[in-house]
Write an enzyme that holds these catalytic residues in place. Structure first.
Site, PDB file in Angstrom:
ATOM      1  N   GLU A   7       0.817  -1.213   0.000  1.00  0.00           N
ATOM      2  CA  GLU A   7       0.000   0.000   0.000  1.00  0.00           C
ATOM      3  C   GLU A   7       0.855   1.269   0.000  1.00  0.00           C
ATOM      4  O   GLU A   7       0.383   2.341   0.384  1.00  0.00           O
ATOM      5  CB  GLU A   7      -0.922  -0.009   1.220  1.00  0.00           C
ATOM      6  N   SER A 133      -6.523  -2.806   2.168  1.00  0.00           N
ATOM      7  CA  SER A 133      -6.885  -2.286   0.840  1.00  0.00           C
ATOM      8  C   SER A 133      -7.274  -3.377  -0.145  1.00  0.00           C
ATOM      9  O   SER A 133      -7.089  -3.245  -1.349  1.00  0.00           O
ATOM     10  CB  SER A 133      -5.741  -1.439   0.261  1.00  0.00           C
ATOM     11  N   TYR A 203      -9.090   2.852  -5.509  1.00  0.00           N
ATOM     12  CA  TYR A 203      -8.157   3.953  -5.695  1.00  0.00           C
ATOM     13  C   TYR A 203      -8.085   4.496  -7.121  1.00  0.00           C
ATOM     14  O   TYR A 203      -7.178   5.243  -7.450  1.00  0.00           O
ATOM     15  CB  TYR A 203      -6.754   3.526  -5.212  1.00  0.00           C
ATOM     16  N   ARG A 242     -11.900   2.905  10.664  1.00  0.00           N
ATOM     17  CA  ARG A 242     -13.001   2.681   9.721  1.00  0.00           C
ATOM     18  C   ARG A 242     -13.372   1.209   9.740  1.00  0.00           C
ATOM     19  O   ARG A 242     -12.503   0.344   9.598  1.00  0.00           O
ATOM     20  CB  ARG A 242     -12.605   3.104   8.306  1.00  0.00           C
ATOM     21  N   ASP A 244     -15.488  -1.866   8.045  1.00  0.00           N
ATOM     22  CA  ASP A 244     -16.078  -2.285   6.776  1.00  0.00           C
ATOM     23  C   ASP A 244     -17.053  -3.434   7.004  1.00  0.00           C
ATOM     24  O   ASP A 244     -16.758  -4.374   7.768  1.00  0.00           O
ATOM     25  CB  ASP A 244     -14.980  -2.736   5.808  1.00  0.00           C
ATOM     26  N   GLU A 260     -13.740  -6.073   8.839  1.00  0.00           N
ATOM     27  CA  GLU A 260     -12.463  -5.703   9.446  1.00  0.00           C
ATOM     28  C   GLU A 260     -12.540  -4.275   9.947  1.00  0.00           C
ATOM     29  O   GLU A 260     -13.431  -3.509   9.585  1.00  0.00           O
ATOM     30  CB  GLU A 260     -11.315  -5.843   8.437  1.00  0.00           C
ATOM     31  N   ASN A 262     -10.067  -0.910  10.174  1.00  0.00           N
ATOM     32  CA  ASN A 262      -8.837  -0.271   9.695  1.00  0.00           C
ATOM     33  C   ASN A 262      -8.398   0.767  10.722  1.00  0.00           C
ATOM     34  O   ASN A 262      -9.111   1.744  10.953  1.00  0.00           O
ATOM     35  CB  ASN A 262      -9.078   0.408   8.349  1.00  0.00           C
ATOM     36  N   GLY A 266      -7.228   5.219   4.936  1.00  0.00           N
ATOM     37  CA  GLY A 266      -6.657   6.111   3.935  1.00  0.00           C
ATOM     38  C   GLY A 266      -7.138   7.543   4.074  1.00  0.00           C
ATOM     39  O   GLY A 266      -8.251   7.813   4.516  1.00  0.00           O
TER      40      GLY A 266
END
Length: 306
Positions: A7, A133, A203, A242, A244, A260, A262, A266
């Site tokens: 990443e 990611s 992305y 964050r 998900d 998961e 994070n 990002g």
């Protein structure tokens, strides 16, 4: 920022935006593209605070956190223990599921064994234990081109990782919730225009529609926010995180699963935490400042931010 994980480019983009925002708020900023001499670079910089904009390993897995702990440096986002657990999808399940957080079942499989037989009935998902990611994720279906069983000569994460986490595939919709300063910001639905929400869809501008607030029933919005905040607290996350989710919209609340958490989400122009914050009237510089403020709230300092 930067480093050498899969990443790296995302981290460089996050770091560039963060540095500019910090300078806009009057901070003196040192930009560090992490390499193997990072300890010496940090010692030379003598920062009052390190803004950790790294993604993946070793910036998000506890490694850099342990180094900075040893050096006595203050830094943003989560600490060592939280980082070790949250980046490991198996450890995350072990930490959260006993407290009632719904997550998909799963187990570790040897990549070598995939060539002999499927570990679960199709469709199922294969993913590395500690990458972010959507790096290295494969969805294996009856209609897929992996073969049955998966072929050795077929490109996939089984060629890159000796072990993988296998989970049953959850049909439905992709949802995500950011947590900042002890508050869940909201719920975004992610709708890739083709395929699924993989690295490229995340992305590449224009490949995924971000819908905020997500067009879901109020009970799903509230469940996402409650689960994201509870997971943030149980794991001991700091700064922002964050969560998900996958939601099987044919099953109501029972179809909502946390995938998961994070710990260093990002901060690129396409990233979800800044987007949710912006919808709530929090500008990008204000978001960055809020993360700094939380890191320094017990030890207010004035000086250089690395």
């Amino acid at each position: 920022m930067g480093g050498w994980s899969a990443e790296r480019e995302v981290s460089l983009s996050s770091g560039a935006g963060i540095a500019e925002a910090l300078e806009q708020r009057g901070h003196r900023v040192t930009r560090i593209d992490m390499d193997r001499t990072v300890a010496a670079t940090l010692a030379s910089a003598k920062p009052d605070l390190v803004f950790n904009a790294l993604h993946g390993t070793p910036g998000e897995d506890g490694s850099i956190q342990g180094l900075m702990d040893i050096m006595g440096l203050r830094y943003t986002h989560s600490g060592l223990a939280t980082s070790v657990i949250a980046i490991d999808k198996v450890l995350t399940k072990q930490a959260l599921v006993p407290h009632g957080i719904p997550m998909p079942g799963g187990r570790i499989v040897l990549s070598e064994d995939l060539y002999a037989a499927d570990p679960l009935p199709r469709p199922f998902v294969l993913k590395p234990v500690n990458e972010g990611s959507s790096v290295g994720v494969a969805i294996v279906t009856d209609e897929g081109n992996y073969g049955n069983p998966i072929g050795r000569d077929v490109v996939g994460p089984w060629q890159e990782f000796d072990e993988l986490l296998v989970e049953p595939y959850i049909r439905g919709r992709e949802l995500t919730t950011a947590v900042l300063g002890g508050n869940a910001l909201g719920v975004t639905e992610l709708r890739p225009k083709s395929g699924w929400y993989d690295y490229q869809s995340k992305y590449t501008d224009g490949l995924t529609d971000h819908i905020f607030p997500a067009p879901v029933p109020d009970e799903i919005t509230e469940a996402c926010k409650a689960l994201a905040l509870r997971a943030h607290q149980l794991l001991g996350c700091k700064g922002c995180s964050r969560a998900d989710f996958r939601w099987d919209d044919e099953r109501g609340v029972d179809g909502l699963f946390l995938l998961e958490v994070n710990t260093q989400p990002g901060m690129t122009p396409l990233s979800l935490v800044p987007e949710q914050a912006r919808h709530l009237g929090i500008s990008y510089p204000d978001l960055v400042q809020a993360i700094v403020d939380e890191a320094l709230k017990d030890h207010p300092l004035v000086g250089e931010v690395a």
